[in-house]
Motif scaffolding. Structure first.
Motif, short mmCIF file in Angstrom:
data_model
loop_
_atom_site.label_atom_id
_atom_site.label_comp_id
_atom_site.label_asym_id
_atom_site.label_seq_id
_atom_site.Cartn_x
_atom_site.Cartn_y
_atom_site.Cartn_z
N VAL A 145 -37.39 10.80 23.13
CA VAL A 145 -37.52 9.44 22.57
C VAL A 145 -36.26 9.04 21.80
CG1 VAL A 145 -38.74 8.06 20.84
CG2 VAL A 145 -40.02 9.40 22.47
N VAL A 146 -35.82 9.94 20.92
CA VAL A 146 -34.65 9.62 20.08
C VAL A 146 -33.41 9.41 20.95
CG1 VAL A 146 -33.10 10.54 18.30
CG2 VAL A 146 -35.55 10.77 18.04
N SER A 147 -33.21 10.28 21.93
CA SER A 147 -32.02 10.12 22.78
C SER A 147 -32.10 8.82 23.59
CB SER A 147 -31.83 11.33 23.70
OG SER A 147 -32.95 11.50 24.52
N ALA A 148 -33.31 8.44 24.04
CA ALA A 148 -33.46 7.20 24.81
C ALA A 148 -33.23 5.97 23.93
CB ALA A 148 -34.85 7.13 25.43
N LEU A 149 -33.78 6.02 22.70
CA LEU A 149 -33.68 4.84 21.81
C LEU A 149 -32.29 4.66 21.22
CD1 LEU A 149 -36.99 5.01 19.72
CD2 LEU A 149 -36.41 3.37 21.48
N LEU A 150 -31.72 5.75 20.77
CA LEU A 150 -30.46 5.63 20.03
C LEU A 150 -29.22 5.88 20.89
CD1 LEU A 150 -31.48 7.41 16.68
CD2 LEU A 150 -31.89 5.06 17.39
N GLY A 151 -29.45 6.23 22.15
CA GLY A 151 -28.31 6.44 23.04
C GLY A 151 -27.49 7.67 22.72
N ILE A 152 -28.15 8.68 22.06
CA ILE A 152 -27.42 9.92 21.75
C ILE A 152 -28.01 11.03 22.63
CG2 ILE A 152 -26.76 9.37 19.38
CD1 ILE A 152 -29.27 10.66 18.37
N ASP A 153 -27.33 12.19 22.66
CA ASP A 153 -27.85 13.22 23.57
C ASP A 153 -29.10 13.89 22.99
OD1 ASP A 153 -26.89 16.30 22.70
OD2 ASP A 153 -25.80 14.67 21.74
#
Length: 539
Positions: A145-153
């Motif tokens: 979720v975090v990688s999808a939302l914030l664009g980080i790995d």
């Protein structure tokens, strides 16, 4: 997916500043004894108890998975989301017994009602189960979720979230967990409600959506011969799992035990039950909306689990998108914080304090903090293993609850409802139950190499809901038979801990802890649950 813009980042920043403020305020309060650190001084009001119960239950994997169930043909899973009536059972039936016994943990209650053996089994089993299921699944889903939302790995997202959550859980204890959860519940409800309303407007309303996906799709009841979700087994097993999760699991019950008295605790569970009705509309419906838009060619995603984040990034306006992103992060953090704190409580109170009974209070709090750090580290180590596990096992982790719940539910229910049930019956059922549950998991994993006509294959291949129902019946019979064949429990083991032995004084105390408002709201919750069951029948 659209990326977050300046206004979104501003929303996320403001949210985290407020969260930090609450955590700092809590950390500065005195926390030098175990009751204060693990149960927030048993001084929490009903609103915070209810919001905390709700926020603990709704993790990021829950949000993503429930929307995914709406976006795939798994609507019968909705039954797990309308267990609000079981949350009421915690407040009306179980909580008075827990509060009267003055316990911190569920294994501690089993020791008071039965003996130390039952406590040890449940403590150790619960910690292992938390690390292998709740923590690993939440971290894994959170990283996605975090990688999808914030664009980080994935790694950066997962580790940053774990470290941040671990930090305020270690420093602030249970008080930091319940107060930050109250804020997180509000943010998540507001954000997801906005997404549901905007989404329904976008698809042209409910009837237009139902027309696209067909009314049969919106039917949560399948025939009794359905290979995946036969309705009798679905109702029975989901109820068994519900009673285990909502009424006997440290993770949830600990929230109710933080209340200043039974009245506030019960009101907290009633409020939590009302909130529990929301996920159906807040997370499942957005999944159906996403599917509708995909069928009309207006939205594209590869797997159902991407439905919620993609719908959110495409439909919500700038600023609000950031707030919902913050809410999703909040959901992830509150689940992790809850399970971190529950693990450290179980370890400190049920294992460490048992082995070293003379340990001073401040040292027990430090031990709890160290235990949380260790659990955080194990959680991080588990991520690469979790990341390499196929999607099949992720779904299979949900099934595991159907194998964990029956022996624990049987022992707690019979222990409270029947004074003749003794420690031998509880001990044998827990041991045999956990062996049978583990055996079923092994059979499920190796069934491909078994003889398709053999008994073992049939046992491993049986629908998990059907297996759960029969397994529960087996556990009930086993507990009763072993108890009746052995000596009856002593009076101190049952007084005020079972229904037949409550003193008049305690009955009066319990009667004065609720009024007509509590009863009316509880009846309303049950009526809404029945209404949802009737509404989602595909007609």
């Amino acid at each position: 997916m659209k990326t977050l813009d300046t206004l979104d980042w501003l929303s996320i920043s403001v949210y985290f500043i407020v969260l930090l403020g609450i955590a700092v305020w809590v950390i500065r309060k005195k926390q030098d004894n175990t009751e204060d650190y693990f149960l927030a001084g048993r001084n929490v009001g009903w609103f915070v108890v209810g919001a905390s119960i709700f926020a603990s239950n709704i993790g990021s994997e829950h949000v993503v998975g429930l929307a995914g169930a709406g976006a795939s043909n798994k609507l019968p899973m909705l039954i797990y989301e309308i267990h609000a009536w079981i949350v009421l059972i915690l407040g009306w039936v179980f909580l008075p017994f827990y509060a009267r016994s003055g316990v911190f943990t569920m294994p501690e209650f089993l020791e008071k009602r039965f003996d130390a053996r039952a406590r040890w089994i449940l403590s150790i089993f619960s910690i292992i189960a938390y690390i292998l299921t709740k923590i690993s699944v939440t971290i894994y889903a959170g990283g996605v979720v975090v990688s999808a939302l914030l664009g980080i790995d994935f790694w950066t997202g997962a580790i940053a979230t774990v470290v941040l959550t671990g930090l305020y859980t270690v420093l602030g204890g249970m008080r930091a967990v319940v107060y930050t959860e109250a804020l997180q519940a509000v943010i998540l409800i507001v954000g997801a409600a906005a997404l549901t309303f905007i989404g329904l407007e976008h698809v042209g309303g409910w009837s237009s959506m139902a027309e696209t996906v067909t009314p049969e799709y919106l039917n949560m009841w399948r025939s009794s011969s359905d290979p995946d979700f036969p309705w009798p087994a679905l109702v029975i097993t989901s109820t068994i799992v519900g009673v285990w999760y909502w009424c006997t699991d440290q993770y949830i019950v600990q929230r109710a035990l933080t209340a200043k008295n039974i009245k506030e605790g019960r009101r907290g569970t009633i409020f939590g039950a009302l909130l529990k009705l929301m996920p159906v509309f807040l997370f499942l419906i957005p999944g159906v909306i996403a599917l509708t838009l995909k069928m009309r060619g207006e939205l594209h995603y590869d797997s159902p689990d991407q439905a919620f984040p993609i719908l959110m990034s495409n439909l919500l306006p700038s600023g609000l998108r950031g707030l919902v992103a913050a809410g999703l992060l909040a959901a992830l953090m509150s689940s992790l914080a809850s399970v971190f704190n529950s693990c450290s409580t179980l370890f400190t109170v049920d294992i460490y304090k048992k082995l070293k009974p003379d340990t001073p209070e401040d040292k027990l709090v430090r031990t709890g903090q160290i235990a949380t750090v260790v659990v955080v580290i194990i959680g991080i180590i588990w991520i690469p293993i979790m990341a390499n596990i196929s999607g099949v096992l992720y779904e299979y982790l949900q099934k595991v609850q159907s194998y964990i719940a029956p022996p624990i539910t049987a022992v707690f229910l019979l222990g409270i409802f029947h004074k003749r049930i003794n420690s031998q019956g509880a001990f044998v059922t827990l041991v045999v139950g956990f062996i049978v549950g583990a055996f079923r998991i092994v059979l499920e994993l190796i069934k491909g190499s078994l003889d398709p006509n053999g008994m073992l294959y049939k046992l491993g291949d049986m629908n998990f809901l059907t297996f759960g129902a029969w397994f529960f019946l087996f556990c009930i019979i086993l507990t009763i038979v072993v108890s009746l064949l052995t000596e009856a429990p002593s009076l101190e083991k049952v007084t005020n801990l079972t229904f037949g032995t409550i003193t008049e004084e305690e009955k009066l105390k319990n009667k004065s802890s609720y009024n007509w408002v509590d009863i009316a709201v509880s009846v309303l919750v049950v009526a809404i649950v029945i209404g949802i069951m009737v509404f989602f029948n595909g007609k």
